[in-house]
Design a protein around this motif. Structure first.
Motif, PDB file in Angstrom:
ATOM      1  N   LEU A   1       0.849  -1.180   0.000  1.00 19.70           N
ATOM      2  CA  LEU A   1       0.000   0.000   0.000  1.00 19.70           C
ATOM      3  C   LEU A   1       0.890   1.236   0.000  1.00 19.70           C
ATOM      4  O   LEU A   1       1.716   1.405   0.895  1.00 19.70           O
ATOM      5  N   LEU A   2       0.716   2.087  -1.004  1.00 20.66           N
ATOM      6  CA  LEU A   2       1.492   3.313  -1.107  1.00 20.66           C
ATOM      7  C   LEU A   2       0.650   4.470  -0.579  1.00 20.66           C
ATOM      8  O   LEU A   2      -0.299   4.921  -1.235  1.00 20.66           O
ATOM      9  N   ASP A   3       0.967   4.903   0.655  1.00 18.79           N
ATOM     10  CA  ASP A   3       0.309   5.996   1.373  1.00 18.79           C
ATOM     11  C   ASP A   3      -1.017   5.551   1.996  1.00 18.79           C
ATOM     12  O   ASP A   3      -1.614   4.553   1.579  1.00 18.79           O
ATOM     13  N   THR A   4      -1.448   6.335   2.999  1.00 20.85           N
ATOM     14  CA  THR A   4      -2.629   5.951   3.788  1.00 20.85           C
ATOM     15  C   THR A   4      -3.712   7.014   3.833  1.00 20.85           C
ATOM     16  O   THR A   4      -4.697   6.853   4.550  1.00 20.85           O
ATOM     17  N   GLY A   5      -3.551   8.115   3.099  1.00 20.53           N
ATOM     18  CA  GLY A   5      -4.588   9.137   3.060  1.00 20.53           C
ATOM     19  C   GLY A   5      -4.680   9.939   4.344  1.00 20.53           C
ATOM     20  O   GLY A   5      -3.811   9.887   5.220  1.00 20.53           O
ATOM     21  N   PHE A   6      -5.762  10.709   4.455  1.00 24.64           N
ATOM     22  CA  PHE A   6      -6.056  11.478   5.660  1.00 24.64           C
ATOM     23  C   PHE A   6      -6.528  10.541   6.772  1.00 24.64           C
ATOM     24  O   PHE A   6      -6.896   9.391   6.532  1.00 24.64           O
ATOM     25  N   ALA A   7      -6.564  11.077   7.980  1.00 27.72           N
ATOM     26  CA  ALA A   7      -7.088  10.290   9.101  1.00 27.72           C
ATOM     27  C   ALA A   7      -8.528   9.877   8.865  1.00 27.72           C
ATOM     28  O   ALA A   7      -8.963   8.806   9.317  1.00 27.72           O
ATOM     29  N   ASP A   8      -9.292  10.714   8.142  1.00 26.69           N
ATOM     30  CA  ASP A   8     -10.694  10.393   7.907  1.00 26.69           C
ATOM     31  C   ASP A   8     -10.941   9.754   6.532  1.00 26.69           C
ATOM     32  O   ASP A   8     -12.087   9.652   6.095  1.00 26.69           O
ATOM     33  N   SER A   9      -9.871   9.321   5.861  1.00 27.30           N
ATOM     34  CA  SER A   9     -10.051   8.651   4.567  1.00 27.30           C
ATOM     35  C   SER A   9     -10.554   7.224   4.728  1.00 27.30           C
ATOM     36  O   SER A   9     -11.129   6.653   3.797  1.00 27.30           O
ATOM     37  N   HIS A  10     -10.319   6.625   5.921  1.00 24.55           N
ATOM     38  CA  HIS A  10     -10.792   5.265   6.216  1.00 24.55           C
ATOM     39  C   HIS A  10     -10.392   4.299   5.104  1.00 24.55           C
ATOM     40  O   HIS A  10     -11.235   3.629   4.499  1.00 24.55           O
ATOM     41  N   LEU A  11      -9.088   4.245   4.864  1.00 27.37           N
ATOM     42  CA  LEU A  11      -8.564   3.501   3.720  1.00 27.37           C
ATOM     43  C   LEU A  11      -8.607   1.991   3.925  1.00 27.37           C
ATOM     44  O   LEU A  11      -8.769   1.232   2.964  1.00 27.37           O
ATOM     45  N   LEU A  12      -8.466   1.545   5.168  1.00 29.73           N
ATOM     46  CA  LEU A  12      -8.343   0.112   5.412  1.00 29.73           C
ATOM     47  C   LEU A  12      -9.534  -0.685   4.865  1.00 29.73           C
ATOM     48  O   LEU A  12      -9.323  -1.732   4.233  1.00 29.73           O
ATOM     49  N   PRO A  13     -10.789  -0.260   5.078  1.00 26.33           N
ATOM     50  CA  PRO A  13     -11.891  -1.034   4.500  1.00 26.33           C
ATOM     51  C   PRO A  13     -11.822  -1.132   2.974  1.00 26.33           C
ATOM     52  O   PRO A  13     -12.157  -2.166   2.394  1.00 26.33           O
ATOM     53  N   ALA A  14     -11.370  -0.059   2.318  1.00 26.47           N
ATOM     54  CA  ALA A  14     -11.238  -0.099   0.866  1.00 26.47           C
ATOM     55  C   ALA A  14     -10.161  -1.091   0.446  1.00 26.47           C
ATOM     56  O   ALA A  14     -10.319  -1.818  -0.546  1.00 26.47           O
ATOM     57  N   VAL A  15      -9.070  -1.138   1.204  1.00 26.58           N
ATOM     58  CA  VAL A  15      -8.008  -2.104   0.916  1.00 26.58           C
ATOM     59  C   VAL A  15      -8.528  -3.522   1.113  1.00 26.58           C
ATOM     60  O   VAL A  15      -8.324  -4.409   0.266  1.00 26.58           O
TER      61      VAL A  15
END
Length: 227
Positions: free
Chosen positions: A30-44
């Motif tokens: 995973l390249l970068d994790t976005g903002f704190a409120d991007s909630h990227l983990l569920p998308a991953v």
């Protein structure tokens, strides 16, 4: 938004910043994790349940803000002071290489946008993951004490010598993908910025000015322009 752009390569975009996910049989990058409120983990996790290795192009909050959802990450040590999340950081240095899903990402140190900015080059696929350092038109942020216009120029000159190795640049903001020609265009305008040749006006909300080059806009200040 999640978009598959090549086999094993996904673009994740929350409308403000873009991340990239590479999937393999037994791991994912995973390249970068976005903002704190991007909630990227569920998308991953909607794409893969493989163990993750998190690589950060730099430590700005729109790239490292989501780290709290992950246990550890690789980041250039010069940007460690920018990270607030209680995660384990590993030093990311020139030449460090990560392989996954047929991709081979080599770390290229390109300080300037931040002191710890890096890009990831896959020479066999002729791809450059450029973080925020190469963009189409911008604005590119160059204001604040954790940035350096002089180092940005040095890094863009270095990338320009490598530009013939790539067909595609994948930036984290604005148009994506873009042509490597934008490396030279960003450099041309950044040189004019440092030389004081670009017109500018105050930014309406940020503590900086908007400098407009022929190709690229920059957010900077007169003090930062000379750093």
């Amino acid at each position: 938004m999640t978009q598959k752009i090549q086999d094993h390569l996904y673009l994740l975009d929350d409308g403000r910043v873009r991340q990239f996910l590479i999937t393999g049989e037994d791991r994912a990058l995973l390249l970068d994790t976005g903002f704190a409120d991007s909630h990227l983990l569920p998308a991953v996790r909607a794409v893969t349940d493989a163990p993750l290795t998190v690589l950060l192009t730099h430590g700005d909050p729109d790239h490292a803000g989501g780290l709290a959802d992950f246990e550890e990450a690789w980041l250039n040590e010069k940007d460690w002071p920018l990270v607030q999340a209680p995660v384990r950081l590993h030093p990311l240095r020139e030449g460090d290489t990560f392989c996954c899903g047929g991709f081979r990402l080599e770390t290229v140190e390109i300080p300037g946008h931040t002191y710890g900015s890096v890009a990831f080059a896959d020479r066999s696929r002729r791809l450059l993951f450029a973080g925020d350092s190469v963009q189409k038109e911008g604005p590119i942020y160059l204001f604040g004490k954790h940035r350096s216009v002089s180092l940005y120029l040095e890094s863009q000159r270095r990338l320009l010598t490598m530009a013939g190795e790539f067909d595609t640049v994948l930036p984290c903001h604005h148009d994506c993908p873009i042509d490597p020609v934008w490396i030279g265009r960003n450099l041309e305008d950044a040189e004019a910025l440092q030389a004081g040749r670009l017109p500018s006006e105050p930014h309406p909300t940020l503590p900086c000015r908007v400098y407009q080059g022929r190709w690229t806009a920059f957010y900077c200040t007169e003090e930062d322009r000379l750093r």
